[in-house]
Write an enzyme that holds these catalytic residues in place. Sequence first.
Site, PDB file in Angstrom:
ATOM      1  N   THR A 120       4.788 -26.762 -37.502  1.00  0.00           N
ATOM      2  CA  THR A 120       3.442 -26.780 -37.988  1.00  0.00           C
ATOM      3  C   THR A 120       3.307 -27.765 -38.833  1.00  0.00           C
ATOM      4  OG1 THR A 120       3.402 -24.275 -38.066  1.00  0.00           O
ATOM      5  CG2 THR A 120       1.812 -25.158 -39.409  1.00  0.00           C
ATOM      6  N   VAL A 121       2.036 -28.464 -39.062  1.00  0.00           N
ATOM      7  CA  VAL A 121       1.916 -29.730 -40.039  1.00  0.00           C
ATOM      8  C   VAL A 121       0.805 -29.338 -41.025  1.00  0.00           C
ATOM      9  CG1 VAL A 121       1.026 -31.994 -39.872  1.00  0.00           C
ATOM     10  CG2 VAL A 121       2.181 -30.756 -37.863  1.00  0.00           C
TER      11      VAL A 121
ATOM     12  N   ASP B 152       5.099 -37.695 -23.500  1.00  0.00           N
ATOM     13  CA  ASP B 152       4.329 -36.863 -23.692  1.00  0.00           C
ATOM     14  C   ASP B 152       2.674 -37.352 -24.206  1.00  0.00           C
ATOM     15  OD1 ASP B 152       3.177 -34.097 -23.555  1.00  0.00           O
ATOM     16  OD2 ASP B 152       4.215 -33.643 -25.629  1.00  0.00           O
TER      17      ASP B 152
END
Length: 705
Positions: free
Chosen positions: A391-392, A501
Amino acid sequence: MILQFTFHIIILLILLVYSLYGESLSPNTIIAQPGCDSTCGDVIIPFPFGMKDPKCYGDKWFEIECRNKSSYNESSHTPYLKYVNLEVTSIGFDYIYIMNPVFQWNCDGKTSKSGIDLKGSPFRYSQDSNTFIAYSCNKLASLQSDGSTIGGCVSICDQNGNKDNACRGISCCQTSLPLHLSEYNVTLSDFSNNSISRECNYAFIKEQHLSNDYPAEELSSFDYVYAILEWEIVNGMMSNILNQLNHSSDSYCYNSNITSSSPNKTSSGWQCQCNDNFYGNPYISGSCTQQLYLQDNNILSYWFKYVGVSSSIGSIMLLFGLWWSYKTIRKKVIKKRKEKFFKRNGGLLLQERLSSEEVSIHKILFTLKDLERATDKFNVSRVLGKGGQGTVYKGMLVDGKIVAVKKFKVQGKIEEFINEFAVLSQINHRNVVKLIGCCLETNIPLLVYEFVPNGNLFEYLHVQNEDMLVTWDIRLRIATEIAGALFYLHSIASQPIYHRDIKSTNILLDEKYRAKVADFGTSRVISIEATHLTTVVQGTFGYLDPEYFHTSQFTDKSDVYSFGVVLAELITGRRPISMVICEEARNLASYFALSMEENQLFEIIDKRVVEESEKEQIIAVANLTYACLELNGRKRPTMKEVTLELERIQGQDRRFNAKQNHEEIKLARTEEYQHFDGYSMSNTLPIIHTETDSSEVMPILKSSS
């Protein structure tokens, strides 16, 4: 005197243990509203959940129906969420465990399950705690919501018919869930002619660690598996209860966005919790009570009274000695805990990787106290986004600098954390997100980045927002910036770096909508002599290089393919994977290539792009996109060639004719590049006749092998 000293020692040791480990004796706690049942079978039912009488639950969505599975056994009662008809196994103050259905195909005696719909409810599938998993053979398992594909994975056959408990793509695959998932269905489709149609296939959303507890063979016989729902009190619900709780001194409520899907991340509801050192039900006023060692006045009063009576100098010296011992032990415990976390979070490995660099690791370390102050103790209102790695949070350091703090998940993400830190510490490029530092003294590793305020490219292109003008000039500039960053990673960095990615959600946009490549958790630094990287196939469906999928060999041209998909998103405005009626249009990469080959380019180009740009520019970018999406990786251009071609398109005179353009490209490639494995830009770009109508553009010319 000896007895007095012994009593002092016993009391202070009890206080020491409580202070160090936070243990407490649990008195009777108020769980449910007065006059309401607080259990169903073995499951505790805390308010706002409740049964029978409407006064026992806060809203209809929280009504629990206690169903009796046996008339002879009271413990056989089972709770169900009445309005969504899901069995409940455990209820917490911000989560709820449910039995989630297993979708099955070709399984004897099993019937297909219908999709789950939680729309309008305060419940959402937890992105952090759940995963989507499918056991199948040469199948594409798609997770769908509101008629669109929101996720999926592909599994191939094992020749021996074995199931892969680790779920790495052999007869089994898995992927993470999107944020705020409230409604979904599952479909299964073949992607190979060798698929076994009569084999039992099944897929489900489950609690993340279930696959570690049960063998694959046992899961096939299950009709339901454990899953976790997050919940909140949706705005407008229980307003009278909220008013009471806001005046409570032992608990507090705060804004949350569990059910919000707004790109602005506005609050959709609220949650409550007891104050520090309090426990109980925070949704019932007065339920939270203080822990024993801080609350029980009888013990503390007796202790202080006894100390007052006992005025001997020996007792005072003993108290001082014990206090000093307590402080010393506590410091040692904290120090050892930090050392333990530092080692477990890869601090030693990180030091080893950075030992040859000029950067000192001690200059970029943050303390947990620094980051808790910056993020308001990781308040839910500071969440910028959630992903597979963690989570940021948005934060502000003491010097006023705005940063983004990434909290990694504990299980299985330490290597990704170490890898991302080691890779980013070697990169200095204006179009790559800048790493500021890290914190290793916590249970969960933390990374600190520069703050990039305007979200990601996926939201910019595909989320409707009148304030976000997706102009052609901005799209072309963003494409050029991404290409330049990848060119830097592949060719200019001290050692080549493969991102692995590249996708629009990993392209962040700053205050001037300049691109910043982010998320280097799966990136790899390779030797200059190496031509490829052999790894277990991983990536994002829709962006994954088909050649890499079949060979497990990742090259710089695999990043080129993923960039080609992003380039196709920019000029078409379409998602990489979409659920549309026409099957060939579901995958953007293949649909784009098919449109080019059938002279239908301008039928899929974004209308705004057609209105704002010259036809020659659109065709030039489309040709480049087609070259990047070439199935044979050796025939794709390098990122250097892509970057220079985009810079040429961006700065060209819009009045040039197609013939001159073609000759200039051919001449430029002849002078500036040497052929790489038989590829050159000039023999891949088409000859374009701009005098014809857009629907009559000649098909692209394929280069010879």
